[in-house]
Design a protein around this motif. Structure first.
Motif, PDB file in Angstrom:
ATOM      1  N   PRO A  74     -18.973 -32.684  21.710  1.00  0.00           N
ATOM      2  CA  PRO A  74     -18.437 -31.330  21.580  1.00  0.00           C
ATOM      3  C   PRO A  74     -18.859 -30.496  22.789  1.00  0.00           C
ATOM      4  O   PRO A  74     -20.030 -30.468  23.150  1.00  0.00           O
ATOM      5  CB  PRO A  74     -19.092 -30.824  20.290  1.00  0.00           C
ATOM      6  CG  PRO A  74     -19.416 -32.064  19.517  1.00  0.00           C
ATOM      7  CD  PRO A  74     -19.776 -33.091  20.541  1.00  0.00           C
ATOM      8  N   ALA A  75     -17.893 -29.847  23.433  1.00  0.00           N
ATOM      9  CA  ALA A  75     -18.169 -29.204  24.718  1.00  0.00           C
ATOM     10  C   ALA A  75     -17.675 -27.770  24.734  1.00  0.00           C
ATOM     11  O   ALA A  75     -16.693 -27.419  24.073  1.00  0.00           O
ATOM     12  CB  ALA A  75     -17.515 -29.997  25.853  1.00  0.00           C
TER      13      ALA A  75
ATOM     14  N   GLY B 262     -13.540 -24.330  24.770  1.00  0.00           N
ATOM     15  CA  GLY B 262     -14.117 -25.671  24.731  1.00  0.00           C
ATOM     16  C   GLY B 262     -13.174 -26.676  24.111  1.00  0.00           C
ATOM     17  O   GLY B 262     -11.999 -26.397  23.872  1.00  0.00           O
ATOM     18  N   TRP B 263     -13.713 -27.863  23.814  1.00  0.00           N
ATOM     19  CA  TRP B 263     -12.939 -28.965  23.267  1.00  0.00           C
ATOM     20  C   TRP B 263     -13.809 -29.778  22.310  1.00  0.00           C
ATOM     21  O   TRP B 263     -15.029 -29.760  22.401  1.00  0.00           O
ATOM     22  CB  TRP B 263     -12.469 -29.900  24.383  1.00  0.00           C
ATOM     23  CG  TRP B 263     -12.040 -29.203  25.622  1.00  0.00           C
ATOM     24  CD1 TRP B 263     -10.806 -28.686  25.882  1.00  0.00           C
ATOM     25  CD2 TRP B 263     -12.846 -28.921  26.782  1.00  0.00           C
ATOM     26  NE1 TRP B 263     -10.796 -28.116  27.126  1.00  0.00           N
ATOM     27  CE2 TRP B 263     -12.030 -28.243  27.696  1.00  0.00           C
ATOM     28  CE3 TRP B 263     -14.167 -29.173  27.117  1.00  0.00           C
ATOM     29  CZ2 TRP B 263     -12.495 -27.811  28.932  1.00  0.00           C
ATOM     30  CZ3 TRP B 263     -14.636 -28.747  28.345  1.00  0.00           C
ATOM     31  CH2 TRP B 263     -13.808 -28.081  29.243  1.00  0.00           C
ATOM     32  N   PRO B 264     -13.169 -30.539  21.438  1.00  0.00           N
ATOM     33  CA  PRO B 264     -13.959 -31.389  20.530  1.00  0.00           C
ATOM     34  C   PRO B 264     -14.747 -32.471  21.262  1.00  0.00           C
ATOM     35  O   PRO B 264     -15.767 -32.940  20.772  1.00  0.00           O
ATOM     36  CB  PRO B 264     -12.887 -32.020  19.622  1.00  0.00           C
ATOM     37  CG  PRO B 264     -11.707 -31.120  19.726  1.00  0.00           C
ATOM     38  CD  PRO B 264     -11.732 -30.575  21.122  1.00  0.00           C
ATOM     39  N   HIS B 265     -14.261 -32.883  22.442  1.00  0.00           N
ATOM     40  CA  HIS B 265     -14.917 -33.979  23.160  1.00  0.00           C
ATOM     41  C   HIS B 265     -14.762 -33.750  24.656  1.00  0.00           C
ATOM     42  O   HIS B 265     -13.651 -33.671  25.165  1.00  0.00           O
ATOM     43  CB  HIS B 265     -14.283 -35.319  22.772  1.00  0.00           C
ATOM     44  CG  HIS B 265     -15.053 -36.514  23.256  1.00  0.00           C
ATOM     45  ND1 HIS B 265     -16.206 -36.965  22.641  1.00  0.00           N
ATOM     46  CD2 HIS B 265     -14.826 -37.348  24.294  1.00  0.00           C
ATOM     47  CE1 HIS B 265     -16.656 -38.036  23.285  1.00  0.00           C
ATOM     48  NE2 HIS B 265     -15.834 -38.282  24.294  1.00  0.00           N
TER      49      HIS B 265
ATOM     50  N   ALA C  43      -9.123 -33.458  30.469  1.00  0.00           N
ATOM     51  CA  ALA C  43      -9.085 -34.759  29.806  1.00  0.00           C
ATOM     52  C   ALA C  43     -10.219 -34.837  28.810  1.00  0.00           C
ATOM     53  O   ALA C  43     -11.345 -34.493  29.127  1.00  0.00           O
ATOM     54  CB  ALA C  43      -9.224 -35.885  30.833  1.00  0.00           C
ATOM     55  N   PRO C  44      -9.983 -35.268  27.554  1.00  0.00           N
ATOM     56  CA  PRO C  44     -11.037 -35.272  26.552  1.00  0.00           C
ATOM     57  C   PRO C  44     -12.084 -36.334  26.778  1.00  0.00           C
ATOM     58  O   PRO C  44     -13.136 -36.282  26.186  1.00  0.00           O
ATOM     59  CB  PRO C  44     -10.264 -35.543  25.246  1.00  0.00           C
ATOM     60  CG  PRO C  44      -9.026 -36.252  25.691  1.00  0.00           C
ATOM     61  CD  PRO C  44      -8.688 -35.681  27.030  1.00  0.00           C
ATOM     62  N   ALA C  45     -11.828 -37.310  27.566  1.00  0.00           N
ATOM     63  CA  ALA C  45     -12.829 -38.350  27.795  1.00  0.00           C
ATOM     64  C   ALA C  45     -12.898 -38.661  29.278  1.00  0.00           C
ATOM     65  O   ALA C  45     -11.922 -38.509  30.004  1.00  0.00           O
ATOM     66  CB  ALA C  45     -12.479 -39.623  27.013  1.00  0.00           C
TER      67      ALA C  45
END
Length: 336
Positions: free
Chosen positions: A17-18, A33-36, A181-183
């Protein structure tokens, strides 16, 4: 007039979580932010959103306070060269976080700006305020709760920043955050030279202070004995895939990390991280000789390492820093 703002990012797990935030004062700040995501993504997004939020004031100087020298150097030193090479590094591999960097490259065109590095968690008012807000968003994503996103910049077009007021809802992302990008994939390993240092004794560079502190919680120890936790982290650092992951390695190295290499060279944390991005080295086996608990918050490991370069005797001092074991000092000597 000069606009002075701090920009910061946070990732609980890195990746995890970011959150990100920029802060001018209590009436002028924004967060999302984002979940990942990763710490570096948060740092970059905070800078990008600050440029976009002040785009209606192109004539004003922008002074950005940042505790991430990775971000500062990406924008002020490396980005132009990456762009000329088609957004690839010197080794031909793709640049990490390239979508964010491309957006920043567009956002800074024609702008007057300067970056100033500030030490994180050292009591700097603006930096602390940005950090608190970025971390609050990351925690909100972790817990599935809402977090304030801030009033934004006066006169800027009204948008909902990445993450929005309800962090669990990804649909609230604003155009400024579409490229996140989430990852993040770790860089592919390369070979490092001179095995007796923890990560190697490389002559690839001489710059220090190139990366920010990464201080988010990563390895909860739970009920596992501290000796086992620290030994596991030491083994992790000896893996080339981990050394190639700058985000992960940056968390495991203490902000004041230092190493004395076999040649007598004194390595800083930032210098070591810079070397690892270019050359993470080969796999190293560990034979534990002793694990001594020096105090409640410190652990000394002595061990023999083996690799294709030969055997070395090594010592590592680990400190418990805000619930996270982090490597403070290392020294390695070739075994005769």
């Amino acid at each position: 007039m000069t606009i002075i703002a701090a920009a910061d990012g946070s990732a609980l797990g890195n990746p995890g979580p970011a959150g990100w935030a920029w802060y001018v004062d209590d009436s002028c700040w924004q967060a999302g932010g984002w979940p990942h995501g990763t710490n570096n993504q948060g740092e970059l997004m905070a800078v990008l959103d600050l440029f976009k939020s002040t785009a209606h004031l192109p004539q004003e100087d922008l002074r950005i306070l940042c505790d991430s020298q990775y971000v500062i150097n990406c924008i002020t030193k490396w980005m132009a060269g990456w762009k000329r090479k088609g957004w690839r590094k010197a080794d031909g591999k793709p640049v990490l976080n390239v979508d964010l960097l491309k957006e920043i490259d567009q956002a800074i065109a024609g702008r007057k700006y300067t970056f100033e590095w500030v030490k994180g968690h050292a009591g700097h008012d603006l930096n602390e305020a940005a950090d608190e807000r970025a971390r609050a968003v990351a925690l909100a994503y972790q817990q599935g709760t809402a977090a304030p996103v801030g009033p934004g910049f006066p006169g800027a077009p009204q948008t909902v920043p990445a993450g929005g007021a309800v962090p669990a809802v990804a649909a609230t992302q604003a155009p400024a955050a579409r490229a996140v990008a989430p990852a993040v994939a770790a860089p592919a390993p390369m070979q490092l030279h001179a095995e007796p240092a923890l990560f190697g004794e490389s002559g690839l560079f001489g710059q220090a202070d190139l990366f920010s502190e990464l201080d988010d919680e990563i390895v909860p120890s739970g009920e596992i004995p501290a000796e086992d936790v620290v030994l596991g982290l030491e083994r992790e650092l000896l893996r080339p895939d981990v050394r190639a992951d700058i985000g992960r390695t940056g968390v495991l190295l203490h902000p004041d990390f230092a190493e004395i290499g076999s040649s007598g060279r004194y390595w800083t944390r930032d210098a070591m991280l810079m070397a690892l991005e270019e050359d993470p080295g080969e796999a190293i086996d560990l034979e534990l000789l002793s694990a001594d608990r020096l105090s409640e918050n410190s652990m000394l490991l002595n061990y023999r390492s083996r690799s294709r370069a030969g055997a070395s005797l090594r010592s590592s001092l680990w400190l418990l820093d805000r619930g996270q074991w982090r490597l403070r000092f290392h020294q390695g000597t070739p075994e005769s």
